[in-house]
Design a protein around this motif. Sequence first.
Motif, PDB file in Angstrom:
ATOM      1  N   THR A 121       0.778  -1.137  -0.065  1.00  0.00           N
ATOM      2  CA  THR A 121      -0.213  -0.236  -0.129  1.00  0.00           C
ATOM      3  C   THR A 121       0.683   1.328   0.016  1.00  0.00           C
ATOM      4  O   THR A 121       0.432   2.541  -0.316  1.00  0.00           O
ATOM      5  N   ARG A 122       2.641   0.694   0.386  1.00  0.00           N
ATOM      6  CA  ARG A 122       3.382   2.284  -0.055  1.00  0.00           C
ATOM      7  C   ARG A 122       4.221   2.062  -1.234  1.00  0.00           C
ATOM      8  O   ARG A 122       4.217   1.044  -1.182  1.00  0.00           O
ATOM      9  N   GLY A 123       4.607   3.135  -1.042  1.00  0.00           N
ATOM     10  CA  GLY A 123       5.527   2.870  -2.422  1.00  0.00           C
ATOM     11  C   GLY A 123       6.749   2.605  -2.477  1.00  0.00           C
ATOM     12  O   GLY A 123       7.236   2.945  -0.751  1.00  0.00           O
ATOM     13  N   SER A 124       7.658   1.967  -2.934  1.00  0.00           N
ATOM     14  CA  SER A 124       8.717   1.977  -2.109  1.00  0.00           C
ATOM     15  C   SER A 124       9.504   1.181  -3.340  1.00  0.00           C
ATOM     16  O   SER A 124       8.964   1.725  -5.416  1.00  0.00           O
ATOM     17  N   ARG A 125      10.893   0.886  -3.126  1.00  0.00           N
ATOM     18  CA  ARG A 125      11.914   0.170  -4.920  1.00  0.00           C
ATOM     19  C   ARG A 125      10.854  -0.686  -5.108  1.00  0.00           C
ATOM     20  O   ARG A 125      11.377  -1.737  -6.684  1.00  0.00           O
ATOM     21  N   VAL A 289       4.402  19.285 -13.298  1.00  0.00           N
ATOM     22  CA  VAL A 289       6.416  19.441 -12.823  1.00  0.00           C
ATOM     23  C   VAL A 289       6.872  17.946 -12.704  1.00  0.00           C
ATOM     24  O   VAL A 289       6.163  16.531 -12.126  1.00  0.00           O
ATOM     25  N   ILE A 290       7.974  17.693 -13.453  1.00  0.00           N
ATOM     26  CA  ILE A 290       8.562  16.798 -13.216  1.00  0.00           C
ATOM     27  C   ILE A 290      10.566  16.669 -12.671  1.00  0.00           C
ATOM     28  O   ILE A 290      11.062  17.693 -13.083  1.00  0.00           O
ATOM     29  N   THR A 291      10.789  16.273 -11.098  1.00  0.00           N
ATOM     30  CA  THR A 291      11.843  17.022 -10.769  1.00  0.00           C
ATOM     31  C   THR A 291      12.757  15.793 -10.119  1.00  0.00           C
ATOM     32  O   THR A 291      12.368  14.354 -10.010  1.00  0.00           O
ATOM     33  N   LEU A 292      14.106  15.916 -11.663  1.00  0.00           N
ATOM     34  CA  LEU A 292      14.811  14.552 -11.256  1.00  0.00           C
ATOM     35  C   LEU A 292      16.136  14.676 -10.122  1.00  0.00           C
ATOM     36  O   LEU A 292      17.029  14.962 -10.528  1.00  0.00           O
ATOM     37  N   VAL A 323       8.145  13.353  -8.506  1.00  0.00           N
ATOM     38  CA  VAL A 323       9.438  13.085  -8.061  1.00  0.00           C
ATOM     39  C   VAL A 323      10.070  11.856  -8.762  1.00  0.00           C
ATOM     40  O   VAL A 323      10.373  11.113  -7.968  1.00  0.00           O
ATOM     41  N   VAL A 324      11.844  12.328  -9.102  1.00  0.00           N
ATOM     42  CA  VAL A 324      11.839  10.340 -10.242  1.00  0.00           C
ATOM     43  C   VAL A 324      13.702  10.747  -9.306  1.00  0.00           C
ATOM     44  O   VAL A 324      14.198  11.753  -9.068  1.00  0.00           O
ATOM     45  N   ASP A 325      13.583   9.639  -8.407  1.00  0.00           N
ATOM     46  CA  ASP A 325      14.728   9.424  -7.437  1.00  0.00           C
ATOM     47  C   ASP A 325      14.383   8.038  -7.048  1.00  0.00           C
ATOM     48  O   ASP A 325      14.086   7.086  -7.626  1.00  0.00           O
ATOM     49  N   ILE A 326      16.423   7.742  -6.690  1.00  0.00           N
ATOM     50  CA  ILE A 326      16.331   6.292  -7.046  1.00  0.00           C
ATOM     51  C   ILE A 326      16.075   6.297  -4.920  1.00  0.00           C
ATOM     52  O   ILE A 326      15.879   4.961  -4.396  1.00  0.00           O
ATOM     53  N   SER A 327      16.090   7.176  -4.097  1.00  0.00           N
ATOM     54  CA  SER A 327      15.743   7.244  -3.181  1.00  0.00           C
ATOM     55  C   SER A 327      14.651   7.484  -2.329  1.00  0.00           C
ATOM     56  O   SER A 327      13.701   8.036  -2.984  1.00  0.00           O
ATOM     57  N   GLU A 328      13.911   6.430  -1.449  1.00  0.00           N
ATOM     58  CA  GLU A 328      12.846   6.337  -1.292  1.00  0.00           C
ATOM     59  C   GLU A 328      12.582   7.714  -0.344  1.00  0.00           C
ATOM     60  O   GLU A 328      12.096   8.126  -0.489  1.00  0.00           O
ATOM     61  N   PHE A 329      14.172   8.202   1.069  1.00  0.00           N
ATOM     62  CA  PHE A 329      14.250   9.229   1.557  1.00  0.00           C
ATOM     63  C   PHE A 329      13.757  10.262   0.732  1.00  0.00           C
ATOM     64  O   PHE A 329      12.532  11.637   1.327  1.00  0.00           O
ATOM     65  N   SER A 330      14.329  10.785  -0.517  1.00  0.00           N
ATOM     66  CA  SER A 330      13.941  12.205  -0.781  1.00  0.00           C
ATOM     67  C   SER A 330      12.314  12.142  -1.256  1.00  0.00           C
ATOM     68  O   SER A 330      12.142  12.861  -1.003  1.00  0.00           O
ATOM     69  N   ALA A 331      11.709  11.279  -2.484  1.00  0.00           N
ATOM     70  CA  ALA A 331      10.579  10.637  -2.636  1.00  0.00           C
ATOM     71  C   ALA A 331       9.703  11.148  -0.720  1.00  0.00           C
ATOM     72  O   ALA A 331       8.750  12.319  -1.345  1.00  0.00           O
ATOM     73  N   LEU A 346      10.492   5.617  -8.056  1.00  0.00           N
ATOM     74  CA  LEU A 346      11.453   5.341  -8.071  1.00  0.00           C
ATOM     75  C   LEU A 346      12.402   4.339  -8.783  1.00  0.00           C
ATOM     76  O   LEU A 346      12.710   3.644  -8.993  1.00  0.00           O
ATOM     77  N   THR A 347      13.284   5.461  -8.868  1.00  0.00           N
ATOM     78  CA  THR A 347      14.350   5.048  -9.834  1.00  0.00           C
ATOM     79  C   THR A 347      15.288   5.240 -10.454  1.00  0.00           C
ATOM     80  O   THR A 347      15.440   7.045 -10.005  1.00  0.00           O
ATOM     81  N   ASN A 348      16.938   5.216 -11.137  1.00  0.00           N
ATOM     82  CA  ASN A 348      18.026   6.365 -11.377  1.00  0.00           C
ATOM     83  C   ASN A 348      17.239   6.871 -12.655  1.00  0.00           C
ATOM     84  O   ASN A 348      16.392   6.523 -13.361  1.00  0.00           O
ATOM     85  N   VAL A 349      17.975   8.344 -12.598  1.00  0.00           N
ATOM     86  CA  VAL A 349      17.582   9.192 -13.436  1.00  0.00           C
ATOM     87  C   VAL A 349      17.539   8.825 -15.368  1.00  0.00           C
ATOM     88  O   VAL A 349      17.159   9.283 -15.788  1.00  0.00           O
ATOM     89  N   GLN A 350      18.612   8.081 -15.200  1.00  0.00           N
ATOM     90  CA  GLN A 350      19.293   7.621 -16.139  1.00  0.00           C
ATOM     91  C   GLN A 350      18.416   6.934 -17.213  1.00  0.00           C
ATOM     92  O   GLN A 350      17.591   6.723 -18.533  1.00  0.00           O
ATOM     93  N   ASP A 351      17.669   6.107 -16.801  1.00  0.00           N
ATOM     94  CA  ASP A 351      16.504   4.404 -16.586  1.00  0.00           C
ATOM     95  C   ASP A 351      15.242   5.746 -16.933  1.00  0.00           C
ATOM     96  O   ASP A 351      14.686   5.174 -18.221  1.00  0.00           O
ATOM     97  N   PHE A 352      15.043   6.416 -16.813  1.00  0.00           N
ATOM     98  CA  PHE A 352      14.637   7.652 -16.261  1.00  0.00           C
ATOM     99  C   PHE A 352      14.070   8.134 -17.911  1.00  0.00           C
ATOM    100  O   PHE A 352      12.685   8.284 -18.633  1.00  0.00           O
ATOM    101  N   MET A 353      15.211   9.100 -17.990  1.00  0.00           N
ATOM    102  CA  MET A 353      15.253  10.033 -19.373  1.00  0.00           C
ATOM    103  C   MET A 353      15.193   8.962 -20.375  1.00  0.00           C
ATOM    104  O   MET A 353      13.826   9.401 -21.795  1.00  0.00           O
TER     105      MET A 353
END
Length: 362
Positions: A121-125, A289-292, A323-331, A346-353
């Motif tokens: 029920t909660r977002g994670s990696r 808005v998309i933040t990376l 919010v795109v970040d590999i860290s759950e904490f940052s999100a 939750l992913t690395n920005v290279q794969d996302f882009m």
Amino acid sequence: MALIPPYTPPDFSAEPLASAPVITTEKAPADGVAPDEFHATSNHPEYVHVAPGTWVLLRKNRMDTVIRMDGETPEAVEARRLKKGDWVVVGRGEEGEKGVYIHTDGFEQKEGPSKKFAFMTRGSRETPFSRSYDHLYDILRHEKKEGFITWVLGPAVAFDKDSRDAMAGIIREGYCHALMAGNALATHDMEAGVYGTGLGQDIYTRELKPLGHYHHLDLLNKVRRTGSIPAALEGLGITDGIMHACETCGVPYVLAGSIRDDGPLPEVETHTGRAQDRMRVFAAQATCVITLATQLHTIAFGNMTPSYRVLDDGTVRPVFFYVVDISEFSADKLANRGSAQSTAILTNVQDFMINLANNLIP
């Protein structure tokens, strides 16, 4: 679920709003100072009861401002902008009991029966993001023509060749209407354009170049010698990358400085108040808005951005915030700072882009 969910306003004929009092105002006692017990705004739709039976929606709301009244027109402004004698709404209530109502469920849509017990029920990696990507592709195709897409980038986007190329392609294809970043993103993007490196490492092979740690410093020196980013792009022969795409496509950008910046580049705004002011121009226009991979810039722009936009025809629509970040904490950090409407991937920005480029660029 509709791509742009409809908005349901409050029912002001029902209690307790039907008998709610009108607002109380007091004068600002000095320039940049709000009266005691001022009302602080949220990023949700807020209605101000300006006269009996007349509720007015704040058109450009944002978090942590005060409400200044111009006759019966409310305006969200930073307290530092107040002038002595401005009329400011006072009273700390959110359910209409002080004349201000914060409407948090105007965009809610039911997605089936709720479950008393469920896993995941909660977002994670481990969360599956396929639907999030598909929805984002659809949103971006819509917003390219009908909305205003703002990107907030960390330097990691420029540290990988394919990611850098993908972001430049996204800009050229019209999926970016404004870009927010810091000194590092622009510096390392242009470093890649001159030397093919990011912080001295080849952005494709990852080979560390001899004395490569000088590259970004030399780049900064060269740009400062030319006097501007556009002049440096031409003078240094940079014909690719993110800043080149912004300049050639006429996409505005704001580079907000930090205390740890090298250089910085000539266009970097080192005064925090002025940087806020410039960024808020685009926060007020944003519909997506998309933040990376940039925690501080993400929180900063997230706090400036309302969860809704009031269009010219009076239509109220949501602002999509990713919010795109590999860290759950940052999100999670942004949600913990009040922007609960944000969607995390939750992913690395290279794969996302690269995913975005493969699905959006012909």
